[in-house]
Design a protein around this motif. Structure first.
Motif, PDB file in Angstrom:
ATOM      1  N   TYR A 140      46.228  26.811  43.003  1.00 24.09           N
ATOM      2  CA  TYR A 140      46.472  28.491  43.079  1.00 24.09           C
ATOM      3  C   TYR A 140      47.346  28.758  42.040  1.00 24.09           C
ATOM      4  O   TYR A 140      46.983  29.896  41.230  1.00 24.09           O
ATOM      5  CB  TYR A 140      46.965  28.742  44.467  1.00 24.09           C
ATOM      6  CG  TYR A 140      45.824  28.712  45.396  1.00 24.09           C
ATOM      7  CD1 TYR A 140      45.533  30.313  45.865  1.00 24.09           C
ATOM      8  CD2 TYR A 140      45.174  27.740  46.019  1.00 24.09           C
ATOM      9  CE1 TYR A 140      44.705  30.338  46.923  1.00 24.09           C
ATOM     10  CE2 TYR A 140      44.159  28.049  46.917  1.00 24.09           C
ATOM     11  CZ  TYR A 140      43.736  29.302  47.340  1.00 24.09           C
ATOM     12  OH  TYR A 140      42.952  29.445  48.249  1.00 24.09           O
ATOM     13  N   LEU A 141      48.502  28.105  41.661  1.00 26.16           N
ATOM     14  CA  LEU A 141      49.271  28.511  40.563  1.00 26.16           C
ATOM     15  C   LEU A 141      48.557  28.653  39.342  1.00 26.16           C
ATOM     16  O   LEU A 141      48.720  29.618  38.479  1.00 26.16           O
ATOM     17  CB  LEU A 141      50.667  27.559  40.462  1.00 26.16           C
ATOM     18  CG  LEU A 141      51.466  27.464  41.675  1.00 26.16           C
ATOM     19  CD1 LEU A 141      52.488  26.580  41.609  1.00 26.16           C
ATOM     20  CD2 LEU A 141      52.055  29.064  41.960  1.00 26.16           C
ATOM     21  N   PHE A 142      47.651  27.593  39.237  1.00 19.24           N
ATOM     22  CA  PHE A 142      46.949  27.337  37.697  1.00 19.24           C
ATOM     23  C   PHE A 142      46.017  28.625  37.748  1.00 19.24           C
ATOM     24  O   PHE A 142      45.689  29.216  36.620  1.00 19.24           O
ATOM     25  CB  PHE A 142      46.253  26.297  37.630  1.00 19.24           C
ATOM     26  CG  PHE A 142      45.530  25.984  36.182  1.00 19.24           C
ATOM     27  CD1 PHE A 142      45.841  26.270  35.194  1.00 19.24           C
ATOM     28  CD2 PHE A 142      44.191  25.989  36.752  1.00 19.24           C
ATOM     29  CE1 PHE A 142      44.755  26.231  34.216  1.00 19.24           C
ATOM     30  CE2 PHE A 142      42.911  25.997  35.567  1.00 19.24           C
ATOM     31  CZ  PHE A 142      43.726  26.004  34.417  1.00 19.24           C
ATOM     32  N   GLY A 143      45.337  28.662  38.921  1.00 17.83           N
ATOM     33  CA  GLY A 143      44.179  29.628  38.897  1.00 17.83           C
ATOM     34  C   GLY A 143      44.529  31.045  38.740  1.00 17.83           C
ATOM     35  O   GLY A 143      43.860  32.158  38.074  1.00 17.83           O
ATOM     36  N   MET A 144      45.612  31.546  39.274  1.00 19.77           N
ATOM     37  CA  MET A 144      46.048  33.094  39.284  1.00 19.77           C
ATOM     38  C   MET A 144      46.880  33.248  37.693  1.00 19.77           C
ATOM     39  O   MET A 144      47.033  34.307  37.607  1.00 19.77           O
ATOM     40  CB  MET A 144      47.082  33.229  40.329  1.00 19.77           C
ATOM     41  CG  MET A 144      46.538  33.318  41.625  1.00 19.77           C
ATOM     42  SD  MET A 144      44.843  34.010  41.931  1.00 19.77           S
ATOM     43  CE  MET A 144      45.531  35.714  41.474  1.00 19.77           C
ATOM     44  N   SER A 145      47.450  32.234  37.435  1.00 23.11           N
ATOM     45  CA  SER A 145      48.207  32.444  36.101  1.00 23.11           C
ATOM     46  C   SER A 145      47.421  31.983  34.947  1.00 23.11           C
ATOM     47  O   SER A 145      47.615  32.417  33.730  1.00 23.11           O
ATOM     48  CB  SER A 145      49.519  31.680  36.202  1.00 23.11           C
ATOM     49  OG  SER A 145      49.229  30.177  36.159  1.00 23.11           O
ATOM     50  N   GLY A 146      46.515  30.978  34.905  1.00 24.17           N
ATOM     51  CA  GLY A 146      45.627  30.482  33.844  1.00 24.17           C
ATOM     52  C   GLY A 146      46.626  29.680  32.895  1.00 24.17           C
ATOM     53  O   GLY A 146      46.301  29.348  31.703  1.00 24.17           O
TER      54      GLY A 146
END
Length: 516
Positions: free
Chosen positions: A186-192
């Motif tokens: 989720y951290l990667f998905g929302m921040s890219g």
């Protein structure tokens, strides 16, 4: 290539030594098994000296060209502490019997090379966690610190209880890994972004966190709570600690906790947008987790019949104490740099103190006989009367227990002051009061250990009617001496105390935020 290896030089040394140990594991000779322990000790000792002398200058960061690894004072302190405690654990696990397959409390059979190789990899994992600036590397470091411990628990002694403990620990550890990985997704998905500093910059520039980011943070926090043995992911600790061999239990009480604390600090820095000023929701959440963790740990500790289970509950409670300072770290408010640095320094000081005094307590258990004549002491019946039968060991156990309570003139007393003071300065009076009450409650089961050794009569032996004292090898004796000497010296000798406080303060001066 040097630019890539230099920030991870300590981890490369430990990993290379571990590979050599795995190769040596195929040789079925007692001399080779003893050499495996010596190689592990020399590797950890060399890394400790290296990290202790090679101080990273303030406001400087040692990183690789891809910015995946960042070594600063805080990360270097974790590496140094992990190497020092790893050396103590090697001494406690030293193969002392005739065929070098273990000692009175440990029996890894012919797998000495594999056992000590796994120990080095676990210590290596702490260093990776402390240095990681990337979600993938952070996850790999956490798992490198954890997975070897699953195996070590299972092979630590040929008993069904050890296999059961290892299996429970593995499945629950896999669940925690899934929680962490789900949160990171989720951290990667929302921040890219995969880099922690890049995610922190986005959160800092974007203001309030989105619900999806909060979801990722909460799942990652749940996974880290398992490593810390913090509520509500604490329930595995008593069973696993009881089933593992005593020296492996001592390792379990420190290694996952150190890795989990390093990972938690990184997560909170990211949530604060590159600072330690986390949103109020996170402060309230950690406040509740700290209170639940220390309260549940201490209440469970009062109900135990097995000393190792009691120390497992103690480990849960001490995670709660450290979370008190973590809450003060992120809840002090913007501009309260001194409070934040005191809180971070207090966390590092207490993690060191806990590792030393707890290792001493487990070392004494290894030096006392079991009532049934098989193995070493684990229950209160085993401890009954041993303080009078072995006055020196009884005194050492009393010192370690007094330090775990927080009695003056021990390192545990100073450690608790350093945890509580930042919370007081931050205005968290309720949290401080609850922490002090829990520290008082913990005296109930620590004094029970001391009382069993001095006040209870020596019970009649079981089995063949003979209680044989286990051997007192030089390596185990050295580990216990180092632990109890550290417990006293760091608590009552100003030069030793100042040396540790200066180093923890120095480690807390340089925040990752300064490297954005």
């Amino acid at each position: 290539m040097n630019a890539y290896l230099q920030p991870l030089a300590a981890e490369v040394v430990l990993a290379a030594a571990a590979c050599v140990l795995f190769l040596l594991g195929v040789v079925n000779r007692a001399g080779v098994r003893r050499f495996c322990a010596l190689l592990a000790l020399l590797s950890l000792g060399g890394v400790f000296i290296w990290q202790a002398l090679a101080v990273v200058s303030p406001n400087q960061t040692l990183s690789d060209p891809t910015n995946t690894v960042r070594v600063y004072e805080l990360a270097q302190y974790f590496k140094m502490l992990a190497a020092a405690m790893g050396a103590i654990f090697v001494l406690m696990n030293w193969p002392e019997n005739a065929d070098a397959t273990g000692n009175a409390a440990l029996d890894f059979g012919e797998d000495a090379g594999e056992f000590f190789g796994l120990l080095l990899l676990s210590i290596c994992g702490i260093g990776l966690v402390a240095s990681a600036n990337d979600l993938i590397l952070l996850f790999l470091g956490i798992e490198l610190a954890s997975i070897p411990t699953y195996i070590m628990v299972s092979i630590s002694r040929p008993l069904a209880s050890a296999k059961e403990a290892g299996l429970k620990y593995f499945f629950l550890g896999a669940m925690s890994a899934a929680l962490i990985l789900f949160g990171f997704s989720y951290l990667f998905g929302m921040s890219g972004q995969l880099k922690l500093d890049a995610i922190a910059r986005q959160i800092g520039q974007g203001g309030a966190m989105s619900p999806m980011l909060w979801t990722g943070v909460l799942f990652a926090l749940a996974g880290f709570s398992f490593k810390l043995a913090a509520a509500p992911m604490h329930f595995y600790a008593p069973d696993v600690y009881q089933g593992a061999a005593t020296p492996v239990t001592a390792l379990l009480s420190f290694v996952p906790k150190a890795a989990g604390m390093a990972a938690l600090l990184k997560l909170l820095w990211v949530v604060g947008g590159g600072t330690w000023n986390a949103p109020p929701m996170m402060v309230k959440l950690l406040w509740v987790v700290a209170v639940l963790t220390m309260s549940i740990g201490n209440l469970l500790g009062l109900m135990q019949y097995n000393v190792k289970r009691t120390l497992a509950c103690s480990s849960i409670a001490h995670s709660g104490y450290m979370l008190t300072a973590v809450t003060a770290l992120i809840g002090a408010g913007a501009g309260q740099i001194l409070i934040q640095q005191d809180a971070l320094s207090g966390i590092l000081f207490y993690l060191t103190a806990y590792g030393i005094m707890n290792a001493g307590a487990f070392g004494v258990l290894m030096m006392l006989p079991a009532r049934n004549g098989k193995g070493t002491a684990e229950t209160f019946e085993d401890l009954a009367g041993q303080g009078r039968r072995h006055p020196v060991l009884g005194l050492v156990m009393a010192i370690c227990c007094f330090s775990l309570i927080g009695i003056p003139l021990t390192v545990g007393f100073l450690g608790k002051i350093y945890l509580i003071r930042p919370a007081l300065d931050a205005g968290m009076i309720g949290l401080v009061v609850i922490t002090v009450i829990n520290a008082a409650v913990s005296a109930g089961y620590y004094l029970r250990i001391i009382g069993a050794m001095y006040l209870r009569p020596l019970p009649e032996p079981m089995g063949d009617g003979v209680i044989t004292d286990p051997p007192q090898p030089l390596t185990l004796t050295a580990a216990v001496i180092v632990s109890v000497a550290g417990t006293l010296a760091l608590g009552m000798l100003p030069p030793a105390t100042n040396l540790l406080t200066d180093r923890t303060t120095q480690a807390a001066q340089l925040e990752p935020a300064g490297n954005k």
